[in-house]
Design a protein around this motif. Structure first.
Motif, PDB file in Angstrom:
ATOM      1  N   MET A 130      -3.842  13.849 -21.916  1.00 18.98           N
ATOM      2  CA  MET A 130      -3.456  13.607 -20.315  1.00 18.98           C
ATOM      3  C   MET A 130      -3.584  12.465 -19.910  1.00 18.98           C
ATOM      4  N   HIS A 131      -4.526  11.674 -20.497  1.00 18.56           N
ATOM      5  CA  HIS A 131      -4.649  10.323 -20.064  1.00 18.56           C
ATOM      6  C   HIS A 131      -3.558   9.463 -20.497  1.00 18.56           C
ATOM      7  N   ALA A 132      -3.144   9.421 -21.683  1.00 19.22           N
ATOM      8  CA  ALA A 132      -2.009   8.600 -22.144  1.00 19.22           C
ATOM      9  C   ALA A 132      -0.749   9.089 -21.194  1.00 19.22           C
ATOM     10  N   ASP A 133      -0.595  10.390 -21.169  1.00 15.13           N
ATOM     11  CA  ASP A 133       0.837  10.679 -20.547  1.00 15.13           C
ATOM     12  C   ASP A 133       0.765  10.320 -19.094  1.00 15.13           C
ATOM     13  N   LEU A 134      -0.533  10.400 -18.340  1.00 11.70           N
ATOM     14  CA  LEU A 134      -0.505   9.749 -16.966  1.00 11.70           C
ATOM     15  C   LEU A 134      -0.356   8.258 -16.857  1.00 11.70           C
ATOM     16  N   VAL A 135      -0.732   7.570 -17.922  1.00 10.40           N
ATOM     17  CA  VAL A 135      -0.573   5.968 -18.109  1.00 10.40           C
ATOM     18  C   VAL A 135       0.985   5.818 -17.978  1.00 10.40           C
ATOM     19  N   HIS A 136       1.507   6.609 -18.891  1.00 11.53           N
ATOM     20  CA  HIS A 136       2.980   6.495 -19.166  1.00 11.53           C
ATOM     21  C   HIS A 136       3.791   6.632 -17.848  1.00 11.53           C
ATOM     22  N   GLU A 137       3.432   7.796 -17.174  1.00 13.94           N
ATOM     23  CA  GLU A 137       4.132   8.215 -16.098  1.00 13.94           C
ATOM     24  C   GLU A 137       3.792   6.955 -14.942  1.00 13.94           C
ATOM     25  N   ILE A 138       2.631   6.657 -14.750  1.00 14.11           N
ATOM     26  CA  ILE A 138       2.325   5.347 -14.115  1.00 14.11           C
ATOM     27  C   ILE A 138       3.142   4.248 -14.047  1.00 14.11           C
ATOM     28  N   ASP A 139       3.402   3.707 -15.437  1.00 16.21           N
ATOM     29  CA  ASP A 139       4.298   2.512 -15.882  1.00 16.21           C
ATOM     30  C   ASP A 139       5.534   2.873 -15.395  1.00 16.21           C
ATOM     31  N   ALA A 140       6.229   4.003 -15.496  1.00 14.59           N
ATOM     32  CA  ALA A 140       7.519   4.289 -15.223  1.00 14.59           C
ATOM     33  C   ALA A 140       7.721   4.539 -13.765  1.00 14.59           C
TER      34      ALA A 140
ATOM     35  N   ALA B  54       0.647  -1.180   0.127  1.00 18.33           N
ATOM     36  CA  ALA B  54      -0.095   0.036   0.034  1.00 18.33           C
ATOM     37  C   ALA B  54       0.852   1.155   0.069  1.00 18.33           C
ATOM     38  N   SER B  55       1.916   1.156   0.609  1.00 20.62           N
ATOM     39  CA  SER B  55       2.824   2.292   1.037  1.00 20.62           C
ATOM     40  C   SER B  55       3.573   2.384  -0.479  1.00 20.62           C
ATOM     41  N   ALA B  56       3.935   1.369  -1.165  1.00 18.17           N
ATOM     42  CA  ALA B  56       4.745   1.556  -2.292  1.00 18.17           C
ATOM     43  C   ALA B  56       3.752   2.199  -3.383  1.00 18.17           C
ATOM     44  N   TYR B  57       2.541   1.677  -3.493  1.00 17.73           N
ATOM     45  CA  TYR B  57       1.289   1.916  -4.273  1.00 17.73           C
ATOM     46  C   TYR B  57       1.321   3.766  -4.269  1.00 17.73           C
ATOM     47  N   GLY B  58       1.378   3.948  -3.101  1.00 16.95           N
ATOM     48  CA  GLY B  58       1.060   5.517  -2.765  1.00 16.95           C
ATOM     49  C   GLY B  58       2.109   6.364  -3.335  1.00 16.95           C
ATOM     50  N   SER B  59       3.543   5.953  -2.975  1.00 14.21           N
ATOM     51  CA  SER B  59       4.594   6.537  -3.493  1.00 14.21           C
ATOM     52  C   SER B  59       4.807   6.615  -4.691  1.00 14.21           C
ATOM     53  N   ALA B  60       4.472   5.468  -5.610  1.00 18.97           N
ATOM     54  CA  ALA B  60       4.399   5.447  -7.099  1.00 18.97           C
ATOM     55  C   ALA B  60       3.435   6.353  -7.497  1.00 18.97           C
ATOM     56  N   PHE B  61       2.352   6.571  -6.922  1.00 21.42           N
ATOM     57  CA  PHE B  61       1.330   7.294  -7.664  1.00 21.42           C
ATOM     58  C   PHE B  61       1.595   8.742  -7.265  1.00 21.42           C
ATOM     59  N   HIS B  62       1.821   9.100  -6.165  1.00 22.03           N
ATOM     60  CA  HIS B  62       2.329  10.502  -6.035  1.00 22.03           C
ATOM     61  C   HIS B  62       3.388  10.994  -6.830  1.00 22.03           C
ATOM     62  N   LEU B  63       4.494  10.072  -7.279  1.00 27.19           N
ATOM     63  CA  LEU B  63       5.530  10.640  -7.938  1.00 27.19           C
ATOM     64  C   LEU B  63       4.959  10.867  -9.486  1.00 27.19           C
ATOM     65  N   ALA B  64       4.236   9.785  -9.996  1.00 28.16           N
ATOM     66  CA  ALA B  64       3.633   9.949 -11.338  1.00 28.16           C
ATOM     67  C   ALA B  64       2.860  11.373 -11.613  1.00 28.16           C
ATOM     68  N   LEU B  65       2.128  11.572 -10.436  1.00 30.41           N
ATOM     69  CA  LEU B  65       1.222  12.858 -10.621  1.00 30.41           C
ATOM     70  C   LEU B  65       2.194  14.130 -10.711  1.00 30.41           C
ATOM     71  N   GLU B  66       3.199  14.062  -9.658  1.00 30.14           N
ATOM     72  CA  GLU B  66       4.327  15.242  -9.487  1.00 30.14           C
ATOM     73  C   GLU B  66       4.708  15.187 -10.714  1.00 30.14           C
ATOM     74  N   ARG B  67       5.243  14.539 -11.655  1.00 29.37           N
ATOM     75  CA  ARG B  67       5.880  14.517 -13.113  1.00 29.37           C
ATOM     76  C   ARG B  67       5.075  14.626 -14.048  1.00 29.37           C
ATOM     77  N   PHE B  68       3.705  14.406 -13.960  1.00 30.84           N
ATOM     78  CA  PHE B  68       2.641  14.566 -14.892  1.00 30.84           C
ATOM     79  C   PHE B  68       2.234  15.963 -14.758  1.00 30.84           C
ATOM     80  N   HIS B  69       2.139  16.872 -13.528  1.00 29.98           N
ATOM     81  CA  HIS B  69       1.806  18.122 -13.441  1.00 29.98           C
ATOM     82  C   HIS B  69       3.072  18.920 -13.816  1.00 29.98           C
ATOM     83  N   GLU B  70       4.070  18.414 -13.960  1.00 30.03           N
ATOM     84  CA  GLU B  70       5.188  19.316 -14.529  1.00 30.03           C
ATOM     85  C   GLU B  70       4.905  19.657 -15.959  1.00 30.03           C
ATOM     86  N   ARG B  71       4.211  18.851 -16.517  1.00 30.91           N
ATOM     87  CA  ARG B  71       4.013  19.102 -17.976  1.00 30.91           C
ATOM     88  C   ARG B  71       2.399  19.848 -18.001  1.00 30.91           C
ATOM     89  N   TYR B  72       1.531  19.307 -17.318  1.00 29.69           N
ATOM     90  CA  TYR B  72       0.205  20.071 -17.267  1.00 29.69           C
ATOM     91  C   TYR B  72       0.090  20.962 -16.021  1.00 29.69           C
TER      92      TYR B  72
END
Ligand code: SF4
Length: 317
Positions: free
Chosen positions: A91-101, A62-80
């Motif tokens: 935006m959806h395609a971009d966020l999915v890409h960040e989530i995978d990374a 659960a904590s790994a999930y939270g950390s990964a999601f937070h980081l994905a949103l941080e990177r995503f909003h750097e562009r958006y």
């Protein structure tokens, strides 16, 4: 056979004199809202985590999930930075890409490959809900993301508080600032429920962020908890609008309510009071959680001798 060497025999000693009882001090020179929240939930948990640091908390999926999601949103909003309703598909395609990374980066936090795969799929479904919500919000009132994982620090009566704000938005028309806290775990179901938690000093996070950004010169108008736990539900933030005087009670299940400056002042005063308690070094014991639910996922449960019995066993002993 050789006779045992009696000179190496174990000798009993007189018992040592007992040390006088001493107090316990927080080890760190600064405080965080999460430390105060841990203390509010269970004083013993705070003691184990922030004083002893003796029991290793290995984290959880659960904590790994939270950390990964937070980081994905941080990177995503750097562009958006200025989300646009027309960009929803991109935006959806971009966020999915960040989530995978970012999930690949946190792969070690998931115990098995199947659990990892399930959680990545859950995150993919949640990204759709998140982007849909983002597009609706941007259409309603354009805003600018002015902060992502923003490090903050505030000194209150000699105590230093530190933390990170998940996101800060500035309304394009009013200039008012919203503090956004992403929540990948359970949160209050309504604004009135969250207000009650703040009034009972069970959560200091958003009050702390309010004060730190107010001290930085922002006009903070809204505190928002953004639920990202359930991939099947629409994203429906729990928001408290900051008002100068207490407003009439909000509808029980409404997601939007109000919080007065007086409530935020009280939360701030309690934060300072707790810091005084934690630095006083007076001999004391640390009370166990009043609610056995706090013990369910507690990393210190094995070490804790005063854990309350689980709810179901309370009358069965
Ligand atoms: S097991 Fe329960 S009472 Fe003990 S430290 Fe953890 S939360 Fe507190």
């Amino acid at each position: 056979m050789r006779a045992p060497d009696s000179s190496r025999a174990f000798e009993l000693a007189e018992p040592a004199e007992r040390d006088p009882a001493g107090g316990v001090r927080a080890r760190r020179a600064h405080f965080s809202a999460s430390a105060l929240n841990a203390y509010a939930e269970c004083e013993r948990k705070w003691f184990y985590r922030y004083v002893c640091a003796a029991v290793d908390d290995p984290g959880s999926a659960a904590s790994a999930y939270g950390s990964a999601f937070h980081l994905a949103l941080e990177r995503f909003h750097e562009r958006y930075v200025h989300p646009q309703p027309d960009d929803e598909a991109a935006m959806h395609a971009d966020l999915v890409h960040e989530i995978d990374a970012t999930f690949a980066q946190y792969r070690h936090g998931f115990p098995t490959a199947i659990e990892f795969e399930i959680q990545v799929r859950r995150a993919h479904r949640t990204t759709r809900k998140y982007v849909e919500w983002l597009a609706v919000e941007a259409r309603k009132a354009p805003f600018t993301v002015v902060g992502r994982e923003l490090p903050v620090q505030l000194d209150l009566e000699g105590f230093t508080f530190i933390g990170f704000i998940d996101r800060l938005d500035r309304d394009a028309q009013t200039g008012g600032v919203t503090v956004v806290d992403y929540k990948t775990g359970a949160i209050a179901a309504s604004a009135s429920e969250y207000l009650q938690v703040v009034r009972e000093f069970g959560d200091f996070q958003l009050p702390f962020y309010y004060w730190v950004r107010t001290a930085a010169g922002d006009r903070v108008t809204r505190l928002s908890l953004l639920p990202l736990k359930d991939a099947l539900l629409d994203v429906r933030p729990v928001c408290l609008e900051v008002v100068p005087v207490p407003a009439a009670a909000t509808r029980r299940n409404a997601p939007i309510g109000t919080i007065s400056i007086a409530d935020l002042e009280r939360a701030k005063a309690r934060m300072i009071e707790i810091c005084r308690e934690l630095t006083s070094a007076q001999p004391r014991s640390f009370a166990p959680a009043g609610d056995p639910q706090a013990c369910v996922f507690c990393a210190y449960a094995l070490a804790c001798t005063r854990r309350p019995p689980p709810d179901g066993n309370r009358f069965g002993r």
